[in-house]
Scaffold this active site. Structure first.
Site, PDB file in Angstrom:
ATOM      1  N   LYS A   1      28.937  43.215  30.240  1.00 38.85           N
ATOM      2  CA  LYS A   1      28.105  42.143  29.680  1.00 38.85           C
ATOM      3  C   LYS A   1      26.769  42.718  29.207  1.00 38.85           C
ATOM      4  O   LYS A   1      26.370  43.809  29.630  1.00 38.85           O
ATOM      5  CB  LYS A   1      27.886  41.049  30.730  1.00 38.85           C
TER       6      LYS A   1
ATOM      7  N   PHE B   1      30.722  33.241  31.795  1.00 43.20           N
ATOM      8  CA  PHE B   1      31.547  33.504  32.968  1.00 43.20           C
ATOM      9  C   PHE B   1      33.021  33.498  32.568  1.00 43.20           C
ATOM     10  O   PHE B   1      33.503  32.570  31.924  1.00 43.20           O
ATOM     11  CB  PHE B   1      31.292  32.444  34.040  1.00 43.20           C
TER      12      PHE B   1
ATOM     13  N   ASP C   1      37.779  36.424  39.256  1.00 39.11           N
ATOM     14  CA  ASP C   1      38.042  35.131  39.891  1.00 39.11           C
ATOM     15  C   ASP C   1      36.911  34.131  39.726  1.00 39.11           C
ATOM     16  O   ASP C   1      35.776  34.501  39.401  1.00 39.11           O
ATOM     17  CB  ASP C   1      38.257  35.330  41.395  1.00 39.11           C
TER      18      ASP C   1
ATOM     19  N   ASP D   1      28.169  43.403  35.130  1.00 39.95           N
ATOM     20  CA  ASP D   1      27.438  42.213  34.678  1.00 39.95           C
ATOM     21  C   ASP D   1      25.932  42.497  34.715  1.00 39.95           C
ATOM     22  O   ASP D   1      25.331  42.886  33.710  1.00 39.95           O
ATOM     23  CB  ASP D   1      27.823  41.040  35.574  1.00 39.95           C
TER      24      ASP D   1
ATOM     25  N   ARG E   1      42.751  35.094  39.513  1.00 42.22           N
ATOM     26  CA  ARG E   1      42.878  36.555  39.367  1.00 42.22           C
ATOM     27  C   ARG E   1      44.206  36.946  38.733  1.00 42.22           C
ATOM     28  O   ARG E   1      44.318  37.985  38.091  1.00 42.22           O
ATOM     29  CB  ARG E   1      42.770  37.239  40.735  1.00 42.22           C
TER      30      ARG E   1
ATOM     31  N   GLU F   1      36.081  49.918  37.431  1.00 42.18           N
ATOM     32  CA  GLU F   1      35.525  48.570  37.584  1.00 42.18           C
ATOM     33  C   GLU F   1      36.184  47.622  36.601  1.00 42.18           C
ATOM     34  O   GLU F   1      36.617  48.022  35.522  1.00 42.18           O
ATOM     35  CB  GLU F   1      34.015  48.584  37.318  1.00 42.18           C
TER      36      GLU F   1
ATOM     37  N   LYS G   1      37.478  43.309  44.730  1.00 41.40           N
ATOM     38  CA  LYS G   1      38.877  43.042  44.453  1.00 41.40           C
ATOM     39  C   LYS G   1      39.175  43.015  42.957  1.00 41.40           C
ATOM     40  O   LYS G   1      40.304  43.187  42.522  1.00 41.40           O
ATOM     41  CB  LYS G   1      39.263  41.670  45.041  1.00 41.40           C
ATOM     42  N   GLY G   2      38.129  42.711  42.180  1.00 37.76           N
ATOM     43  CA  GLY G   2      38.359  42.401  40.768  1.00 37.76           C
ATOM     44  C   GLY G   2      39.076  43.483  39.982  1.00 37.76           C
ATOM     45  O   GLY G   2      39.826  43.181  39.051  1.00 37.76           O
TER      46      GLY G   2
END
Ligand code: PRP
Length: 191
Positions: A139, A160, A167, A111, A173, A107, A48-49
């Protein structure tokens, strides 16, 4: 500006709304320049990001790039917490054939690189004509483990972050910026 429910949860903003907007235009220009010769480009949004970035990036690229089509996949490696789980789970697969298509995976963040490595293998196995990736954030672990990427918005510290699609426990979000939560926010009773 009136305060918003999330203001008290944010320790600091690391990328502002304006920086995201400017970077999105810059990435769209790079992609448009590279895909000037293709008839069409298939964008695959990794839910979902990536939903916020995909929506904004698609409109920017649409103004200056080739004709676009948009598909969605849902793959995840984070689970409920703040670190990658190490296992990629496909929650929703593509529902069309991508053989012979030029594909650009969209995307929000890379990470550990696990989700992306899995996706690249999967999409290549579907005989796409080409597969590239655009990510808004990356990252440090991904620089070491994921394949080199042509289109990266921001290289960020290994902390984070939430906002603009990212989220924590399905919250945050909708934030228009990306920021770091206060330690107390992780202990919110409703999360
Ligand atoms: C996030 C992000 C990437 C993946 C990156 O998704 O959108 O898909 O994790 O992590 P990795 O490089 O360590 O594999 P998440 O699992 O949080 O799911 P969501 O987008 O549905 O929130």
């Amino acid at each position: 500006m009136p305060s918003r429910w999330y203001d008290e949860d944010i320790e600091r903003i690391i990328v502002t709304e304006e920086q995201i907007r400017d970077k999105t235009v810059e990435l769209a220009r790079q992609v448009a320049a590279d895909y000037g010769q293709v008839h069409e480009l298939l964008l695959i949004c990794v839910l979902k990001g990536a939903v916020m970035f995909t929506a904004d990036f698609t409109r920017e690229l649409g103004r200056i790039g080739p004709p676009l089509e948009l598909e969605f996949m849902s793959a995840s490696s984070y689970g409920q917490g703040t670190t990658s789980s190490g296992v990629v789970r496909v929650r929703a697969d593509l529902d069309r054939d991508i053989a012979g298509r030029h594909v650009l995976v969209v995307e929000d963040i890379i990470d550990s690189g696990l989700t992306l490595s899995w996706l690249l293998k999967y999409l290549t196995s579907q005989a796409a004509a080409s597969v590239e990736v655009v990510t808004l954030f990356r990252k440090p672990d991904a620089i070491r483990s994921a394949p080199p990427l042509k289109y990266v918005g921001f290289d960020i510290a290994p902390e984070f972050v939430v906002g603009y699609g990212l989220d924590y426990g399905e919250r945050y979000r909708e934030l228009p910026f990306v920021g770091v939560l206060k330690p107390a926010a992780y202990a919110r009773p409703d999360l």
